[in-house]
Design a protein around this motif. Structure first.
Motif, PDB file in Angstrom:
ATOM      1  N   GLY A 105      -8.230   6.847 -11.054  1.00 49.60           N
ATOM      2  CA  GLY A 105      -7.293   7.947 -11.036  1.00 49.60           C
ATOM      3  C   GLY A 105      -6.664   8.162 -12.393  1.00 49.60           C
ATOM      4  O   GLY A 105      -6.946   7.453 -13.363  1.00 49.60           O
ATOM      5  N   ARG A 165      -1.530  -1.358  -4.147  1.00 48.84           N
ATOM      6  CA  ARG A 165      -0.605  -1.468  -5.287  1.00 48.84           C
ATOM      7  C   ARG A 165      -0.372  -2.905  -5.642  1.00 48.84           C
ATOM      8  O   ARG A 165      -0.312  -3.766  -4.889  1.00 48.84           O
ATOM      9  N   GLN A 189       0.843  -1.190   0.000  1.00 47.88           N
ATOM     10  CA  GLN A 189       0.000   0.000   0.000  1.00 47.88           C
ATOM     11  C   GLN A 189       0.879   1.240   0.000  1.00 47.88           C
ATOM     12  O   GLN A 189       1.941   1.263   0.607  1.00 47.88           O
ATOM     13  N   ALA A 210      -6.254   3.379  -9.922  1.00 42.32           N
ATOM     14  CA  ALA A 210      -6.131   3.346  -8.462  1.00 42.32           C
ATOM     15  C   ALA A 210      -7.314   2.644  -7.806  1.00 42.32           C
ATOM     16  O   ALA A 210      -8.447   2.742  -8.255  1.00 42.32           O
ATOM     17  N   ARG A 211      -7.014   1.933  -6.738  1.00 47.37           N
ATOM     18  CA  ARG A 211      -8.005   1.284  -5.876  1.00 47.37           C
ATOM     19  C   ARG A 211      -7.548   1.475  -4.444  1.00 47.37           C
ATOM     20  O   ARG A 211      -6.369   1.634  -4.171  1.00 47.37           O
ATOM     21  N   ILE A 223     -11.937   4.371  -3.250  1.00 48.26           N
ATOM     22  CA  ILE A 223     -11.204   4.988  -4.354  1.00 48.26           C
ATOM     23  C   ILE A 223     -11.664   4.289  -5.626  1.00 48.26           C
ATOM     24  O   ILE A 223     -11.616   3.063  -5.733  1.00 48.26           O
ATOM     25  N   LEU A 280      -3.652   3.596  -1.027  1.00 47.06           N
ATOM     26  CA  LEU A 280      -3.717   3.037  -2.383  1.00 47.06           C
ATOM     27  C   LEU A 280      -3.212   1.606  -2.360  1.00 47.06           C
ATOM     28  O   LEU A 280      -2.112   1.342  -1.880  1.00 47.06           O
ATOM     29  N   TYR A 283      -1.667   7.609 -10.712  1.00 50.11           N
ATOM     30  CA  TYR A 283      -2.745   6.935  -9.971  1.00 50.11           C
ATOM     31  C   TYR A 283      -3.733   6.227 -10.898  1.00 50.11           C
ATOM     32  O   TYR A 283      -4.811   5.810 -10.458  1.00 50.11           O
ATOM     33  N   ILE A 319      -6.971  11.490  -8.167  1.00 48.93           N
ATOM     34  CA  ILE A 319      -7.588  10.318  -7.539  1.00 48.93           C
ATOM     35  C   ILE A 319      -9.063  10.644  -7.355  1.00 48.93           C
ATOM     36  O   ILE A 319      -9.415  11.738  -6.910  1.00 48.93           O
TER      37      ILE A 319
END
Length: 157
Positions: free
Chosen positions: A128, A157, A35, A135-136, A125, A155, A132, A108
């Motif tokens: 983005g 990753r 993250q 993005a989640r 989220i 975020l 981003y 975002i």
């Protein structure tokens, strides 16, 4: 006869190995994703209430917000959001909010339901741009509409 016993033994052994493999596959924990966490101070820059439909606060009314975003006392971005009233129950006002955060590496987006007046909201989220893109994760807003308001953007990753 020996051939039938050998097949039976190998069949039983193969079934045991298969069952063990399935059991192991189901109990192996998922890989932890890394993250990225972004902490921001929020400087409230303005809010506008649009009264639609029935005069006075009613379903469909909208609140539009704009904020300056800071890290280490330095402005690094801004945001814009709108929250539309979806339900009124006495003094409890539920809104559906959409937020766009603009930072140096991209934007975002996030959204959630928020009960107006509560000082914390956790937003999903939803995407983005730039760094981003795709993005989640989760964006948590604390001390909403106060001088201490902050965002914690986590975020995945």
């Amino acid at each position: 006869m020996l051939k039938k016993k050998t097949c039976a033994v190998f069949g039983a052994a193969a079934s045991g190995v298969l069952a063990l493999g399935i059991s192991t596959a189901l109990t192996v924990p998922a890989q932890a994703s890394s993250q990225e966490v972004i902490h921001l101070a929020v400087g409230n820059n303005g809010v506008v209430h649009t009264d639609v439909g029935t005069p006075g606060l009613s379903v469909g009314d909208e609140f539009v917000y704009a904020d300056k975003l800071f890290q280490g006392g330095r402005q690094i971005g801004k945001d814009g959001s709108s929250c539309q009233v979806t339900e009124l129950r006495g003094s409890k006002i539920t809104t559906n909010c959409v937020l766009s955060v603009q930072l140096p590496k991209g934007q975002i987006t996030a959204q959630s339901l928020w009960v107006k007046g509560s000082d914390t909201v956790r937003m999903a989220i939803t995407g983005g741009t730039g760094a981003y893109r795709g993005a989640r994760g989760e964006l948590t807003c604390d001390d909403i509409q106060t001088p201490k308001e902050t965002y914690r953007i986590m975020l995945d990753r």
